[in-house]
Motif scaffolding. Structure first.
Motif, PDB file in Angstrom:
ATOM      1  N   ASP A 167       0.828  -1.211   0.000  1.00 16.20           N
ATOM      2  CA  ASP A 167       0.000   0.000   0.000  1.00 16.20           C
ATOM      3  C   ASP A 167       0.859   1.256   0.000  1.00 16.20           C
ATOM      4  N   ALA A 168       1.972   1.220   0.749  1.00 21.75           N
ATOM      5  CA  ALA A 168       2.861   2.391   0.769  1.00 21.75           C
ATOM      6  C   ALA A 168       3.471   2.626  -0.609  1.00 21.75           C
ATOM      7  N   ILE A 169       3.881   1.533  -1.289  1.00 16.53           N
ATOM      8  CA  ILE A 169       4.442   1.662  -2.639  1.00 16.53           C
ATOM      9  C   ILE A 169       3.373   2.219  -3.599  1.00 16.53           C
ATOM     10  N   MET A 170       2.134   1.743  -3.449  1.00 17.12           N
ATOM     11  CA  MET A 170       1.060   2.216  -4.325  1.00 17.12           C
ATOM     12  C   MET A 170       0.774   3.703  -4.099  1.00 17.12           C
ATOM     13  N   LEU A 171       0.823   4.145  -2.827  1.00 13.56           N
ATOM     14  CA  LEU A 171       0.588   5.558  -2.540  1.00 13.56           C
ATOM     15  C   LEU A 171       1.707   6.423  -3.109  1.00 13.56           C
ATOM     16  N   GLU A 172       2.956   5.907  -3.081  1.00 10.81           N
ATOM     17  CA  GLU A 172       4.059   6.655  -3.671  1.00 10.81           C
ATOM     18  C   GLU A 172       3.885   6.769  -5.189  1.00 10.81           C
ATOM     19  N   LYS A 173       3.409   5.675  -5.832  1.00  7.70           N
ATOM     20  CA  LYS A 173       3.149   5.730  -7.283  1.00  7.70           C
ATOM     21  C   LYS A 173       2.044   6.734  -7.601  1.00  7.70           C
ATOM     22  N   ILE A 174       1.035   6.772  -6.751  1.00 11.57           N
ATOM     23  CA  ILE A 174      -0.048   7.732  -6.961  1.00 11.57           C
ATOM     24  C   ILE A 174       0.469   9.155  -6.860  1.00 11.57           C
ATOM     25  N   SER A 175       1.352   9.402  -5.881  1.00 14.06           N
ATOM     26  CA  SER A 175       1.914  10.749  -5.724  1.00 14.06           C
ATOM     27  C   SER A 175       2.754  11.139  -6.932  1.00 14.06           C
ATOM     28  N   GLN A 176       3.502  10.190  -7.454  1.00  8.95           N
ATOM     29  CA  GLN A 176       4.300  10.485  -8.646  1.00  8.95           C
ATOM     30  C   GLN A 176       3.405  10.738  -9.857  1.00  8.95           C
ATOM     31  N   ASP A 225      -8.729   4.962  -9.535  1.00  7.23           N
ATOM     32  CA  ASP A 225      -8.830   3.518  -9.309  1.00  7.23           C
ATOM     33  C   ASP A 225      -7.745   3.025  -8.367  1.00  7.23           C
ATOM     34  N   LEU A 226      -6.486   3.490  -8.568  1.00  4.71           N
ATOM     35  CA  LEU A 226      -5.394   3.077  -7.675  1.00  4.71           C
ATOM     36  C   LEU A 226      -5.638   3.552  -6.250  1.00  4.71           C
ATOM     37  N   LEU A 227      -6.127   4.771  -6.116  1.00  2.00           N
ATOM     38  CA  LEU A 227      -6.382   5.319  -4.781  1.00  2.00           C
ATOM     39  C   LEU A 227      -7.460   4.522  -4.060  1.00  2.00           C
ATOM     40  N   GLU A 228      -8.522   4.162  -4.753  1.00  3.21           N
ATOM     41  CA  GLU A 228      -9.596   3.399  -4.120  1.00  3.21           C
ATOM     42  C   GLU A 228      -9.125   2.006  -3.713  1.00  3.21           C
ATOM     43  N   GLN A 229      -8.269   1.414  -4.503  1.00  6.97           N
ATOM     44  CA  GLN A 229      -7.718   0.093  -4.124  1.00  6.97           C
ATOM     45  C   GLN A 229      -6.906   0.196  -2.841  1.00  6.97           C
ATOM     46  N   ALA A 230      -6.062   1.219  -2.754  1.00  3.74           N
ATOM     47  CA  ALA A 230      -5.247   1.387  -1.547  1.00  3.74           C
ATOM     48  C   ALA A 230      -6.117   1.676  -0.332  1.00  3.74           C
ATOM     49  N   ILE A 231      -7.119   2.518  -0.516  1.00  8.54           N
ATOM     50  CA  ILE A 231      -8.006   2.838   0.610  1.00  8.54           C
ATOM     51  C   ILE A 231      -8.775   1.608   1.056  1.00  8.54           C
ATOM     52  N   ASP A 255      -4.465  17.587  -1.710  1.00 10.62           N
ATOM     53  CA  ASP A 255      -4.838  16.933  -0.449  1.00 10.62           C
ATOM     54  C   ASP A 255      -4.454  15.446  -0.468  1.00 10.62           C
ATOM     55  N   ILE A 256      -4.570  14.819  -1.633  1.00  9.19           N
ATOM     56  CA  ILE A 256      -4.197  13.393  -1.734  1.00  9.19           C
ATOM     57  C   ILE A 256      -2.711  13.217  -1.438  1.00  9.19           C
ATOM     58  N   ASN A 257      -1.889  14.083  -2.021  1.00 10.36           N
ATOM     59  CA  ASN A 257      -0.442  13.977  -1.770  1.00 10.36           C
ATOM     60  C   ASN A 257      -0.116  14.200  -0.300  1.00 10.36           C
ATOM     61  N   ALA A 258      -0.774  15.212   0.319  1.00  6.86           N
ATOM     62  CA  ALA A 258      -0.480  15.498   1.725  1.00  6.86           C
ATOM     63  C   ALA A 258      -0.924  14.353   2.616  1.00  6.86           C
ATOM     64  N   THR A 259      -2.082  13.776   2.338  1.00 10.52           N
ATOM     65  CA  THR A 259      -2.565  12.656   3.156  1.00 10.52           C
ATOM     66  C   THR A 259      -1.711  11.416   2.950  1.00 10.52           C
ATOM     67  N   SER A 260      -1.277  11.157   1.717  1.00 12.22           N
ATOM     68  CA  SER A 260      -0.450   9.982   1.445  1.00 12.22           C
ATOM     69  C   SER A 260       0.876  10.073   2.187  1.00 12.22           C
ATOM     70  N   GLU A 261       1.440  11.270   2.250  1.00 13.25           N
ATOM     71  CA  GLU A 261       2.708  11.433   2.983  1.00 13.25           C
ATOM     72  C   GLU A 261       2.546  11.077   4.458  1.00 13.25           C
ATOM     73  N   LYS A 262       1.421  11.490   5.070  1.00 13.95           N
ATOM     74  CA  LYS A 262       1.193  11.173   6.489  1.00 13.95           C
ATOM     75  C   LYS A 262       1.010   9.680   6.692  1.00 13.95           C
ATOM     76  N   ILE A 263       0.264   9.034   5.779  1.00 12.94           N
ATOM     77  CA  ILE A 263       0.033   7.586   5.943  1.00 12.94           C
ATOM     78  C   ILE A 263       1.328   6.812   5.728  1.00 12.94           C
ATOM     79  N   ILE A 264       2.121   7.196   4.723  1.00  5.12           N
ATOM     80  CA  ILE A 264       3.399   6.506   4.483  1.00  5.12           C
ATOM     81  C   ILE A 264       4.334   6.670   5.673  1.00  5.12           C
TER      82      ILE A 264
END
Length: 634
Positions: free
Chosen positions: A500-509, A544-550, A616-625
Motif C-alpha cells: 500500500d505504501a508503494i502504491m501511494l508513492e506511485k499515486i503521488s508520482q 482507481d489506484l487510490l480506491e484500491q489502496a483505501i 490533499d491526496i499527496n499530503a494525506t499519502s505522505e502522512k500515511i506513508i
C-alpha cells in the motif's frame, strides 16, 4: 378464462374492508367541508331534527360520487402498501404473479364502482340536488331576521328593501337603517330612516315586527292626491319609537320546486341532452329576434312633420336621403333638437344593447352549465378508475401501509385533482375555456400519472428511491459525500502495508506528472470543452489506484491511518473536462449561450476543486506513508 383464485379473494377482502372505512371517512370530510358554506343557514333557525336529518341525508347523497374516487385512492394505496410492507407482495411476485395479475379482481370491482358512481349521478344525484336546493331555500326563508347582511340591501322581505350599516349579533339590534317600502303601485313608496331597530318574528310565526328608534318617515302621497295638485307631494314624519308589522310566514314551508327547473345539477343525462337541445333552439330564436330588431330599428327625426316621417318610413334603405345633406339645411334651433334627440336615441340604443347582451350571456351560461354537467357525470366516474391506477401502484412502490404516508400522498393527489378540476370548471363556466377542455383537464393531467406509476410499479422501478434523487441532485450541484471509514468489527487479515505504501508513492508520482502536464488553473478553450469528446483517463487511473489502496488500508487497526483515510477526497473524474458525457448534450449547451456560460463556469469550478483534491491526496499519502514506516514489521 378468468377464474377466481384464493389470491383474488384475499386481496378483495383486504381492499373491501379498507374501502368501507375510508369511504365513510372521506364522505364525512367532504360533508364537513361542504357544511361550512351553509352553517349560517342552520344556526339559530329553530329547525326540527327531521329537517336537519333531511338536510344531511341529501347532502350525503350529493357528495357520494365525489367520495368514491378519494376512497378508492386511499384504500387501494393502503392495501398494496400493507402488502409491500409485510413482504406479501414480494412473495406474490416470487410466485410468478405480476402486479397487474394481482390487481385484476380489483380492476373489475373498480369498474363496477365507476358504473355505480355514474348511476348515482344520473339517477339519485339529480333528485338529491333538487331536494337539497329546495330544502336550502326553505331554510333561508324561515327566519329572515337572521339573514340580514351588513352594508348591502336585503330584499328577502315582501315589498321591502332593507339596508343595515351594522348589526350586533349578541343583541340582534340593527344600526343606521334605510328601508324602501312599496305598496300598491310603483309611485306609492315610502323611505324610512332610523338610527337603530330590531326585527323579530311574532309568536304565531305569521308576521315580522320591525321596531325602529329615532328616525324619519318619507312617503309619496301621489295616489292620495285626487285633485292633481302638487302642493303636498309627500308626507314627512319624525318619530322616536315606531313599530311596523310585516306579513311574513316564518314557519318552515318547502319552497316551490318549479323555481329549480333550470338547475343543471338536478337533471339526468337524458334530461340534460333534451333540455340542451331545447335551450340551443331557444337561444337561436332569441338571437334571430335580436338581429331582426336591430335591422328594423327605425330612424326618427323630431323636426320632420308627420307626413314627412311617414314618407321616410315607406322608403327602402337605398332610397333614404343622405343624412349629412339633410343636417346641413337645418336651422340652429333644429340642430340642437336633432343633437339632443340623437344623444337620447343613442343612449336608449346602448341600454337596449346592454340589456340584450346580459340576457344573451345568461342564456349562453345556461348552455355551458348543461354541457358541463353532462360531461361531469362521465369524468367523475372515470376518475374512480384513474385514482385506482394511481393508488395501487403507488402503494406497491412506497410499500408503506397504515394511515401515515398513504394519507399524505392521497391528500396531495386529491389536492392536485381538485385544483385542476375547480379551475377548469370556473374557466369553462366563465367562457374562458371550451367546455370539454375545462371539464377534462383534470383527467388529462392525472391519466398520464396513472399510466406512469402503473408502468413503473409493474417493472419494479425505484421511482420513489429518495437516495437516487439525492445523489442526482448532488451531482448536478457539484456536491459530494465525505468518506466515513470506521474500524471493522472482525479483521481476518491485516492490510499489506508495504504494497500500500508503494502504491501511494506511485499515486503521488502520477499526480505530480499529471499536474505538470495539465495546467488545471488555466481556462481551457470553450471549443474543446463543448465540441471535442474525450475522457481524462489519467485521472480515472489515479482514482482507481487510490480506491484500491483505501480499500486495503480500511482493514487496519491503527487509529491514525483510519483517521487519515477519511481525509481522502472522492474524485469527480469527468466533470472537470466537459459538462456532459454525451456529445450531443455538450454541443447543445455550447450553442445556447447563457446555458453554455453557466456550464463552462461550473466546469472551471470542478477543475479548481480537482487541483485542491490532488494536493490533499499527496499530503494525506505522505502522512500515511510516514505512519506505516513506524511499524517494526514493515
Amino acid at each position: 378464462m378468468f377464474r377466481i383464485k384464493k389470491l383474488d379473494i384475499f386481496i378483495v377482502k383486504q381492499f373491501g374492508l379498507l374501502f368501507v372505512g375510508t369511504f365513510f371517512i372521506c364522505l364525512f370530510v367532504l360533508m364537513m367541508q361542504f357544511l361550512w358554506r351553509y352553517v349560517d343557514d342552520l344556526i339559530g333557525k329553530g329547525l326540527s331534527l327531521d329537517i336537519l336529518a333531511q338536510f344531511f341525508w341529501y347532502m350525503g347523497l350529493m357528495l357520494m360520487p365525489q367520495a368514491f374516487p378519494l376512497a378508492i385512492l386511499l384504500s387501494s394505496l393502503i392495501t398494496y402498501g400493507n402488502l409491500g410492507e409485510s413482504s406479501e407482495l414480494t412473495a406474490i411476485k416470487a410466485a410468478g404473479i405480476s402486479l397487474m395479475q394481482s390487481m385484476r379482481s380489483l380492476i373489475v370491482i373498480v369498474i363496477l364502482m365507476a358504473g355505480l358512481s355514474y348511476y348515482f349521478q344520473d339517477v339519485i344525484g339529480p333528485m338529491a340536488n333538487k331536494q337539497f336546493a329546495q330544502l336550502l331555500i326553505s331554510m333561508k326563508q324561515k327566519s329572515p331576521e337572521l339573514e340580514i347582511p351588513e352594508g348591502i340591501f336585503y330584499n328577502g322581505l315582501p315589498n321591502t328593501n332593507l339596508y343595515v350599516q351594522k348589526k350586533d349579533l349578541n343583541t340582534g339590534k340593527l344600526y343606521d337603517i334605510i328601508i324602501y317600502r312599496q305598496s300598491s303601485s310603483f309611485e306609492d313608496q315610502a323611505i324610512i330612516l332610523a338610527d337603530s331597530g330590531m326585527l323579530q318574528s311574532t309568536a304565531e310565526k305569521k308576521h315580522l315586527l320591525l321596531t325602529l328608534w329615532s328616525g324619519e318617515w318619507f312617503e309619496n302621497m301621489r295616489s292620495q292626491d285626487i285633485g292633481g295638485t302638487a302642493e303636498v307631494p309627500y308626507r314627512r314624519e319624525t318619530f322616536g319609537h315606531k313599530q311596523i308589522l310585516i306579513d311574513f310566514d316564518s314557519g318552515f314551508n318547502l319552497a316551490d320546486a318549479d323555481n329549480l327547473s333550470n338547475n343543471a345539477k338536478a337533471k339526468s343525462t337524458k334530461k340534460l341532452l333534451h333540455d340542451l337541445d331545447s335551450i340551443n333552439h331557444f337561444n337561436d330564436s332569441v338571437g334571430h329576434r335580436f338581429y331582426d330588431e336591430a335591422k328594423m330599428y327605425a330612424l326618427r327625426m323630431p323636426i320632420l312633420s308627420a307626413s314627412d316621417s311617414a314618407r321616410l318610413d315607406s322608403l327602402s334603405a337605398t332610397e333614404i336621403p343622405n343624412i349629412d345633406t339633410l343636417y346641413s339645411h337645418l336651422t340652429e334651433g333644429q340642430l340642437r333638437v336633432v343633437a339632443t334627440t340623437a344623444a337620447r336615441y343613442a343612449q336608449s340604443a346602448l341600454n337596449d344593447v346592454t340589456m340584450k347582451a346580459d340576457y344573451a350571456q345568461y342564456l349562453h351560461r345556461q348552455t355551458r352549465l348543461h354541457q358541463m354537467e353532462t360531461i361531469n357525470k362521465f369524468t367523475l366516474a372515470l376518475s374512480c378508475i384513474i385514482f385506482f391506477f394511481i393508488g395501487a401502484p403507488l402503494g406497491a412502490i412506497i410499500r408503506k401501509g397504515g394511515l401515515g404516508v398513504p394519507v399524505i400522498i392521497s391528500v396531495i393527489v386529491f389536492i392536485v385533482y381538485y385544483i385542476f378540476e375547480n379551475s377548469g370548471m370556473r374557466m369553462a363556466r366563465d367562457d374562458n375555456w371550451t367546455v370539454w377542455f375545462g371539464k377534462s383537464i383534470s383527467t388529462m393531467v392525472l391519466m398520464p400519472l396513472a399510466i406512469f406509476f402503473t408502468y413503473k410499479a409493474n417493472n419494479d422501478s425505484t421511482v420513489f428511491n429518495m437516495d437516487a434523487y439525492r445523489l442526482l441532485a448532488m451531482q448536478m450541484l457539484g456536491l459530494r459525500q465525505k468518506r466515513n471509514i470506521t474500524r471493522k468489527e472482525v479483521i481476518i487479515e491485516d492490510p499489506k502495508y508495504g504494497d500500500d505504501a508503494i502504491m501511494l508513492e506511485k499515486i503521488s508520482q502520477a499526480i505530480k506528472a499529471y499536474s505538470e502536464e495539465h495546467k488545471l488553473l488555466r481556462w481551457p478553450s470553450p471549443i474543446k470543452v463543448f465540441f471535442h469528446s474525450g475522457d481524462d483517463h489519467e485521472i480515472e487511473h489515479i482514482s482507481d489506484l487510490l480506491e484500491q489502496a483505501i480499500e486495503d488500508l480500511s482493514y487496519t487497526r491503527d487509529k491514525v491511518i483510519l483517521q487519515e483515510l477519511n481525509h481522502y477526497p472522492i474524485l469527480a473524474i469527468h466533470a472537470h473536462t466537459r459538462p456532459f458525457r454525451h456529445k450531443g448534450m455538450n454541443m447543445t449547451a455550447g450553442l445556447i449561450l447563457p446555458l453554455g456560460i453557466f456550464f463552462y463556469i461550473r466546469m472551471l469550478r470542478f477543475r479548481f476543486r480537482l487541483y485542491k483534491d490532488l494536493h490533499d491526496i499527496n499530503a494525506t499519502s505522505e502522512k500515511i506513508i510516514k505512519q506505516i514506516s513506524t511499524f517494526k514489521n514493515i
